[in-house]
Write a protein that holds these residues in place. Sequence first.
Motif, PDB file in Angstrom:
ATOM      1  N   GLU A   1     -28.686   3.597   0.003  1.00 51.96           N
ATOM      2  CA  GLU A   1     -29.493   4.460   0.871  1.00 51.96           C
ATOM      3  C   GLU A   1     -30.629   3.706   1.532  1.00 51.96           C
ATOM      4  O   GLU A   1     -31.504   4.300   2.146  1.00 51.96           O
ATOM      5  CB  GLU A   1     -30.059   5.608   0.029  1.00 51.96           C
ATOM      6  N   VAL A   2     -30.616   2.377   1.394  1.00 51.72           N
ATOM      7  CA  VAL A   2     -31.738   1.563   1.853  1.00 51.72           C
ATOM      8  C   VAL A   2     -31.330   0.687   3.033  1.00 51.72           C
ATOM      9  O   VAL A   2     -30.255   0.079   3.028  1.00 51.72           O
ATOM     10  CB  VAL A   2     -32.241   0.674   0.684  1.00 51.72           C
ATOM     11  N   GLN A   3     -32.207   0.613   4.016  1.00 55.62           N
ATOM     12  CA  GLN A   3     -31.995  -0.228   5.194  1.00 55.62           C
ATOM     13  C   GLN A   3     -32.698  -1.568   4.991  1.00 55.62           C
ATOM     14  O   GLN A   3     -33.883  -1.615   4.681  1.00 55.62           O
ATOM     15  CB  GLN A   3     -32.580   0.486   6.420  1.00 55.62           C
ATOM     16  N   TRP A   4     -31.954  -2.677   5.131  1.00 54.14           N
ATOM     17  CA  TRP A   4     -32.501  -4.028   5.031  1.00 54.14           C
ATOM     18  C   TRP A   4     -32.423  -4.677   6.407  1.00 54.14           C
ATOM     19  O   TRP A   4     -31.469  -4.464   7.145  1.00 54.14           O
ATOM     20  CB  TRP A   4     -31.699  -4.868   4.041  1.00 54.14           C
ATOM     21  N   GLU A   5     -33.406  -5.492   6.718  1.00 52.84           N
ATOM     22  CA  GLU A   5     -33.397  -6.261   7.963  1.00 52.84           C
ATOM     23  C   GLU A   5     -32.625  -7.555   7.740  1.00 52.84           C
ATOM     24  O   GLU A   5     -32.817  -8.228   6.736  1.00 52.84           O
ATOM     25  CB  GLU A   5     -34.842  -6.585   8.363  1.00 52.84           C
ATOM     26  N   GLN A   6     -31.717  -7.901   8.649  1.00 54.48           N
ATOM     27  CA  GLN A   6     -30.952  -9.149   8.565  1.00 54.48           C
ATOM     28  C   GLN A   6     -31.625 -10.230   9.404  1.00 54.48           C
ATOM     29  O   GLN A   6     -32.061  -9.963  10.529  1.00 54.48           O
ATOM     30  CB  GLN A   6     -29.533  -8.961   9.101  1.00 54.48           C
ATOM     31  N   ARG A   7     -31.667 -11.437   8.845  1.00 54.99           N
ATOM     32  CA  ARG A   7     -32.140 -12.607   9.588  1.00 54.99           C
ATOM     33  C   ARG A   7     -31.133 -13.726   9.355  1.00 54.99           C
ATOM     34  O   ARG A   7     -30.529 -13.816   8.286  1.00 54.99           O
ATOM     35  CB  ARG A   7     -33.526 -13.045   9.122  1.00 54.99           C
ATOM     36  N   PHE A   8     -30.956 -14.582  10.352  1.00 56.16           N
ATOM     37  CA  PHE A   8     -29.979 -15.669  10.238  1.00 56.16           C
ATOM     38  C   PHE A   8     -30.537 -16.928  10.877  1.00 56.16           C
ATOM     39  O   PHE A   8     -31.057 -16.886  11.987  1.00 56.16           O
ATOM     40  CB  PHE A   8     -28.665 -15.280  10.922  1.00 56.16           C
ATOM     41  N   ARG A   9     -30.430 -18.034  10.174  1.00 55.60           N
ATOM     42  CA  ARG A   9     -30.814 -19.333  10.719  1.00 55.60           C
ATOM     43  C   ARG A   9     -29.555 -20.185  10.802  1.00 55.60           C
ATOM     44  O   ARG A   9     -29.019 -20.623   9.787  1.00 55.60           O
ATOM     45  CB  ARG A   9     -31.870 -19.995   9.854  1.00 55.60           C
ATOM     46  N   GLU A  10     -29.086 -20.408  12.022  1.00 48.57           N
ATOM     47  CA  GLU A  10     -27.799 -21.071  12.292  1.00 48.57           C
ATOM     48  C   GLU A  10     -27.732 -22.487  11.735  1.00 48.57           C
ATOM     49  O   GLU A  10     -26.748 -22.860  11.097  1.00 48.57           O
ATOM     50  CB  GLU A  10     -27.549 -21.087  13.814  1.00 48.57           C
TER      51      GLU A  10
ATOM     52  N   SER B   1     -40.899 -14.313   6.643  1.00 51.43           N
ATOM     53  CA  SER B   1     -40.471 -15.370   7.567  1.00 51.43           C
ATOM     54  C   SER B   1     -40.360 -16.715   6.866  1.00 51.43           C
ATOM     55  O   SER B   1     -39.442 -17.490   7.133  1.00 51.43           O
ATOM     56  CB  SER B   1     -41.450 -15.475   8.737  1.00 51.43           C
ATOM     57  N   ARG B   2     -41.277 -17.004   5.964  1.00 45.68           N
ATOM     58  CA  ARG B   2     -41.234 -18.279   5.236  1.00 45.68           C
ATOM     59  C   ARG B   2     -40.027 -18.337   4.304  1.00 45.68           C
ATOM     60  O   ARG B   2     -39.346 -19.359   4.222  1.00 45.68           O
ATOM     61  CB  ARG B   2     -42.537 -18.467   4.461  1.00 45.68           C
ATOM     62  N   MET B   3     -39.725 -17.252   3.617  1.00 49.70           N
ATOM     63  CA  MET B   3     -38.582 -17.231   2.707  1.00 49.70           C
ATOM     64  C   MET B   3     -37.259 -17.287   3.476  1.00 49.70           C
ATOM     65  O   MET B   3     -36.305 -17.936   3.049  1.00 49.70           O
ATOM     66  CB  MET B   3     -38.595 -15.984   1.824  1.00 49.70           C
ATOM     67  N   ALA B   4     -37.199 -16.606   4.614  1.00 48.99           N
ATOM     68  CA  ALA B   4     -35.964 -16.543   5.404  1.00 48.99           C
ATOM     69  C   ALA B   4     -35.819 -17.726   6.353  1.00 48.99           C
ATOM     70  O   ALA B   4     -34.768 -17.903   6.958  1.00 48.99           O
ATOM     71  CB  ALA B   4     -35.933 -15.243   6.205  1.00 48.99           C
ATOM     72  N   ASN B   5     -36.881 -18.529   6.498  1.00 52.35           N
ATOM     73  CA  ASN B   5     -36.887 -19.641   7.464  1.00 52.35           C
ATOM     74  C   ASN B   5     -36.628 -19.145   8.878  1.00 52.35           C
ATOM     75  O   ASN B   5     -36.064 -19.847   9.701  1.00 52.35           O
ATOM     76  CB  ASN B   5     -35.873 -20.724   7.090  1.00 52.35           C
ATOM     77  N   SER B   6     -36.992 -17.902   9.136  1.00 51.59           N
ATOM     78  CA  SER B   6     -36.803 -17.315  10.463  1.00 51.59           C
ATOM     79  C   SER B   6     -37.678 -16.078  10.577  1.00 51.59           C
ATOM     80  O   SER B   6     -37.863 -15.355   9.603  1.00 51.59           O
ATOM     81  CB  SER B   6     -35.344 -16.920  10.681  1.00 51.59           C
ATOM     82  N   ASP B   7     -38.188 -15.841  11.777  1.00 50.67           N
ATOM     83  CA  ASP B   7     -38.976 -14.627  11.989  1.00 50.67           C
ATOM     84  C   ASP B   7     -38.259 -13.641  12.903  1.00 50.67           C
ATOM     85  O   ASP B   7     -38.823 -12.641  13.294  1.00 50.67           O
ATOM     86  CB  ASP B   7     -40.349 -14.972  12.562  1.00 50.67           C
ATOM     87  N   LYS B   8     -37.003 -13.928  13.218  1.00 51.64           N
ATOM     88  CA  LYS B   8     -36.253 -13.093  14.155  1.00 51.64           C
ATOM     89  C   LYS B   8     -35.168 -12.286  13.436  1.00 51.64           C
ATOM     90  O   LYS B   8     -34.295 -12.841  12.786  1.00 51.64           O
ATOM     91  CB  LYS B   8     -35.609 -13.960  15.225  1.00 51.64           C
ATOM     92  N   ALA B   9     -35.248 -10.977  13.604  1.00 52.21           N
ATOM     93  CA  ALA B   9     -34.222 -10.093  13.045  1.00 52.21           C
ATOM     94  C   ALA B   9     -32.981 -10.148  13.930  1.00 52.21           C
ATOM     95  O   ALA B   9     -33.084 -10.202  15.157  1.00 52.21           O
ATOM     96  CB  ALA B   9     -34.747  -8.675  12.965  1.00 52.21           C
TER      97      ALA B   9
END
Length: 176
Positions: free
Chosen positions: A127-136, A111-119
């Motif tokens: 073959e790997v699933q990554w979670e996307q996060r977006f800060r508008e 969350s700190r690196m992405a500046n967001s805690d919401k997927a």
Amino acid sequence: MRRFTQGFYGYAVALLVCVAAVGLFLLIAPQSREEHIPRLDYSITVANFGHSVPYGVWAPQKDPAGWVPNSNKIAKGENGAQVLFLGYATAKRQHAMFAQSNEQPAAGFASRMANSDKAVGTQQVGEVQWEQRFREDKKQRSLVRVLPEVTLVITGTADWPELAELASVLQQRPKG
């Protein structure tokens, strides 16, 4: 001589001398129209990080085509954990950063690196699933992957395909 140093003529002569000096300077000064982004080798930083952490370090096996690695560092995270940062100018000249750490809790680091805690979704990379996060408000996109030993975050102003391109070249190196 006095008429060239006073009044309108004096002003005009001084202005002409200044314009001529600036023109001469622009004519002889070196000018570059080419982009220059300093390229920094991160191999020693990754090796040093690998010697300081108890898990196999993730790093690009090669840089994506057209990308310029322009920053790297090891920093202290929360609770004394080590954090590796690798920064890039992408092929589209956006910013992308790869960060990894075994900091706990992993969700807090992500969350700190992405500046967001919401997927906002998931993205399949190979073959790997990554979670996307977006800060508008910052136009910041992030891909997050939480593994048992380490958390990986790819973030920046780059678009989703570019972030996925960096994720696709990541490879875990053996410990040591």
